[in-house]
Scaffold this motif. Structure first.
Motif, PDB file in Angstrom:
ATOM      1  N   ARG A 284      40.074  30.675  35.719  1.00 22.80           N
ATOM      2  CA  ARG A 284      40.687  31.514  34.697  1.00 22.80           C
ATOM      3  C   ARG A 284      39.967  32.864  34.654  1.00 22.80           C
ATOM      4  NH1 ARG A 284      41.606  30.228  28.932  1.00 22.80           N
ATOM      5  NH2 ARG A 284      42.783  32.046  28.243  1.00 22.80           N
ATOM      6  N   VAL A 285      38.639  32.838  34.742  1.00 23.03           N
ATOM      7  CA  VAL A 285      37.889  34.104  34.727  1.00 23.03           C
ATOM      8  C   VAL A 285      38.229  34.932  35.969  1.00 23.03           C
ATOM      9  CG1 VAL A 285      35.592  35.157  34.678  1.00 23.03           C
ATOM     10  CG2 VAL A 285      36.057  33.144  33.278  1.00 23.03           C
ATOM     11  N   PHE A 286      38.348  34.304  37.129  1.00 20.78           N
ATOM     12  CA  PHE A 286      38.787  35.040  38.331  1.00 20.78           C
ATOM     13  C   PHE A 286      40.126  35.709  38.073  1.00 20.78           C
ATOM     14  CE2 PHE A 286      36.457  32.058  41.469  1.00 20.78           C
ATOM     15  CZ  PHE A 286      35.304  32.780  41.278  1.00 20.78           C
ATOM     16  N   GLY A 287      41.054  34.939  37.474  1.00 23.57           N
ATOM     17  CA  GLY A 287      42.389  35.470  37.183  1.00 23.57           C
ATOM     18  C   GLY A 287      42.304  36.685  36.286  1.00 23.57           C
ATOM     19  N   ILE A 288      41.480  36.593  35.243  1.00 24.44           N
ATOM     20  CA  ILE A 288      41.334  37.712  34.307  1.00 24.44           C
ATOM     21  C   ILE A 288      40.745  38.925  35.023  1.00 24.44           C
ATOM     22  CG2 ILE A 288      40.103  38.502  32.243  1.00 24.44           C
ATOM     23  CD1 ILE A 288      40.250  35.485  31.313  1.00 24.44           C
ATOM     24  N   ILE A 289      39.736  38.687  35.837  1.00 20.97           N
ATOM     25  CA  ILE A 289      39.096  39.790  36.558  1.00 20.97           C
ATOM     26  C   ILE A 289      40.095  40.475  37.487  1.00 20.97           C
ATOM     27  CG2 ILE A 289      37.341  40.353  38.308  1.00 20.97           C
ATOM     28  CD1 ILE A 289      35.521  38.299  37.005  1.00 20.97           C
ATOM     29  N   THR A 290      40.908  39.692  38.188  1.00 20.70           N
ATOM     30  CA  THR A 290      41.863  40.326  39.109  1.00 20.70           C
ATOM     31  C   THR A 290      42.927  41.103  38.333  1.00 20.70           C
ATOM     32  OG1 THR A 290      43.271  38.365  39.271  1.00 20.70           O
ATOM     33  CG2 THR A 290      41.552  38.593  40.921  1.00 20.70           C
ATOM     34  N   GLU A 291      43.311  40.607  37.141  1.00 25.76           N
ATOM     35  CA  GLU A 291      44.291  41.347  36.335  1.00 25.76           C
ATOM     36  C   GLU A 291      43.739  42.685  35.859  1.00 25.76           C
ATOM     37  OE1 GLU A 291      45.368  38.749  33.120  1.00 25.76           O
ATOM     38  OE2 GLU A 291      46.137  37.276  34.546  1.00 25.76           O
ATOM     39  N   GLN A 292      42.441  42.712  35.598  1.00 22.55           N
ATOM     40  CA  GLN A 292      41.826  43.921  35.051  1.00 22.55           C
ATOM     41  C   GLN A 292      41.369  44.879  36.136  1.00 22.55           C
ATOM     42  OE1 GLN A 292      41.668  44.320  31.811  1.00 22.55           O
ATOM     43  NE2 GLN A 292      42.172  42.273  31.135  1.00 22.55           N
ATOM     44  N   SER A 293      41.509  44.480  37.410  1.00 28.37           N
ATOM     45  CA  SER A 293      40.815  45.229  38.455  1.00 28.37           C
ATOM     46  C   SER A 293      41.390  46.623  38.673  1.00 28.37           C
ATOM     47  CB  SER A 293      40.817  44.435  39.760  1.00 28.37           C
ATOM     48  OG  SER A 293      42.136  44.154  40.132  1.00 28.37           O
ATOM     49  N   ASN A 294      42.625  46.882  38.209  1.00 29.31           N
ATOM     50  CA  ASN A 294      43.196  48.216  38.395  1.00 29.31           C
ATOM     51  C   ASN A 294      42.740  49.217  37.351  1.00 29.31           C
ATOM     52  OD1 ASN A 294      44.689  48.383  40.712  1.00 29.31           O
ATOM     53  ND2 ASN A 294      46.399  47.261  39.833  1.00 29.31           N
ATOM     54  N   ALA A 295      42.307  48.713  36.206  1.00 33.40           N
ATOM     55  CA  ALA A 295      41.905  49.617  35.131  1.00 33.40           C
ATOM     56  C   ALA A 295      40.605  50.326  35.512  1.00 33.40           C
ATOM     57  CB  ALA A 295      41.712  48.825  33.848  1.00 33.40           C
ATOM     58  N   ALA A 296      40.503  51.587  35.124  1.00 34.69           N
ATOM     59  CA  ALA A 296      39.260  52.312  35.374  1.00 34.69           C
ATOM     60  C   ALA A 296      38.172  51.691  34.508  1.00 34.69           C
ATOM     61  CB  ALA A 296      39.447  53.775  35.014  1.00 34.69           C
ATOM     62  N   SER A 297      36.976  51.619  35.040  1.00 39.14           N
ATOM     63  CA  SER A 297      35.906  51.060  34.228  1.00 39.14           C
ATOM     64  C   SER A 297      35.003  52.176  33.726  1.00 39.14           C
ATOM     65  CB  SER A 297      35.097  50.035  35.016  1.00 39.14           C
ATOM     66  OG  SER A 297      34.433  50.660  36.069  1.00 39.14           O
ATOM     67  N   THR A 298      34.340  51.899  32.645  1.00 41.85           N
ATOM     68  CA  THR A 298      33.437  52.854  32.039  1.00 41.85           C
ATOM     69  C   THR A 298      32.021  52.388  32.340  1.00 41.85           C
ATOM     70  OG1 THR A 298      35.050  52.996  30.268  1.00 41.85           O
ATOM     71  CG2 THR A 298      32.900  53.964  29.831  1.00 41.85           C
ATOM     72  N   ALA A 299      31.156  53.323  32.726  1.00 36.68           N
ATOM     73  CA  ALA A 299      29.771  52.950  33.006  1.00 36.68           C
ATOM     74  C   ALA A 299      29.096  52.477  31.718  1.00 36.68           C
ATOM     75  CB  ALA A 299      29.024  54.140  33.588  1.00 36.68           C
TER      76      ALA A 299
END
Ligand SMILES: [Zn+2]
Ligand SMILES: [Zn+2]
Ligand SMILES: [Zn+2]
Length: 236
Positions: A51-66
């Motif tokens: 489930r955590v892998f799934g969540i991470i892949t869903e979020q992977s397009n969003a820009a991340s903030t340092a």
């Protein structure tokens, strides 16, 4: 609970723990970070890890903030300690509360801890250079000019990528374990849909496709995560 990185409310997610209990993690999509109470990361059942892998892949397009330099425990406000650890040969980092309330880990370091991130070999770096001009650092997002650099000038991180084949194998094993079957042994007779494409070649194709569109700014790892997300969605 407020995110130690950006102070926004974190998303609370209930997961299955070992021995049939549940555990909750808190996730910030902006900081791409997960808060684990105590050592919940170690208690996660296979279904929860998936489930955590799934969540991470869903979020992977969003820009991340340092993340800021000083992070405080969401429970007791004491300063979190930056901690370096090593999983097999892969170093990873997290920030932990000295009073034992838990730890904050970025998505990337969660993947590193699960041993899914590998540094590029010299040969892979050459191949990447021949096909791609710039890539975004998986750690900090800065652009890396591959003609000049092989490590990120901004944060010093070595170029690394997801080991898609390793992840695909592990996902198959986790799915079998979550379904209560014995983990499948890797075999040559696996259906072809289970076999990940040759890692780097597939990544290069995905990056080139991206460069032709306007969806720029991905790193090798986010590109890998998008591919993995497609794979996970096909399999559920
Ligand atoms: Zn945050
Ligand atoms: Zn604390
Ligand atoms: Zn960097």
């Amino acid at each position: 609970m407020l995110c130690p990185g950006c102070s926004a409310e974190m998303t609370n997610i209930d997961l299955e723990a070992r021995q049939g209990s549940t555990l909750a993690i808190d996730l910030c999509a902006t900081c791409k970070a997960i808060w684990f109470d105590h050592f919940e990361a170690l208690q996660m059942a296979p279904a929860a890890t998936l489930r955590v892998f799934g969540i991470i892949t869903e979020q992977s397009n969003a820009a991340s903030t340092a993340l800021p330099g000083v992070l405080r425990c969401p429970r007791c406000r004491s300063r979190l300690l930056h901690t370096h650890d090593i999983q097999r040969n892969t170093p990873f980092r997290y920030w932990r509360c000295d009073a034992g309330h838990g730890r904050l880990m970025t998505f990337l370091d969660f993947l590193r801890q699960k041993d899914f991130v590998r540094p590029l070999s010299t040969q892979q770096l050459q191949e990447l250079r021949q096909n791609v001009q710039t890539i975004n650092c998986s750690n900090c997002g800065a652009a890396i000019d591959l003609a000049k650099d092989s490590v990120c000038r901004h944060c010093g991180s070595a170029m690394s990528m997801l080991d898609l084949q390793q992840m695909t194998r592990t996902i198959a094993q986790l799915q079998a374990a979550a379904a209560g079957q014995r983990p499948a042994e890797p075999s040559a007779t696996e259906p072809s849909e289970r076999v990940a494409p040759a890692d780097l070649d597939a990544l290069i194709l995905a990056i080139q496709a991206r460069d032709r569109g306007d969806d720029a700014g991905r790193s090798l790892i986010t590109t890998g995560l998008v591919m993995l997300g497609d794979l996970l969605r096909k399999r559920f």
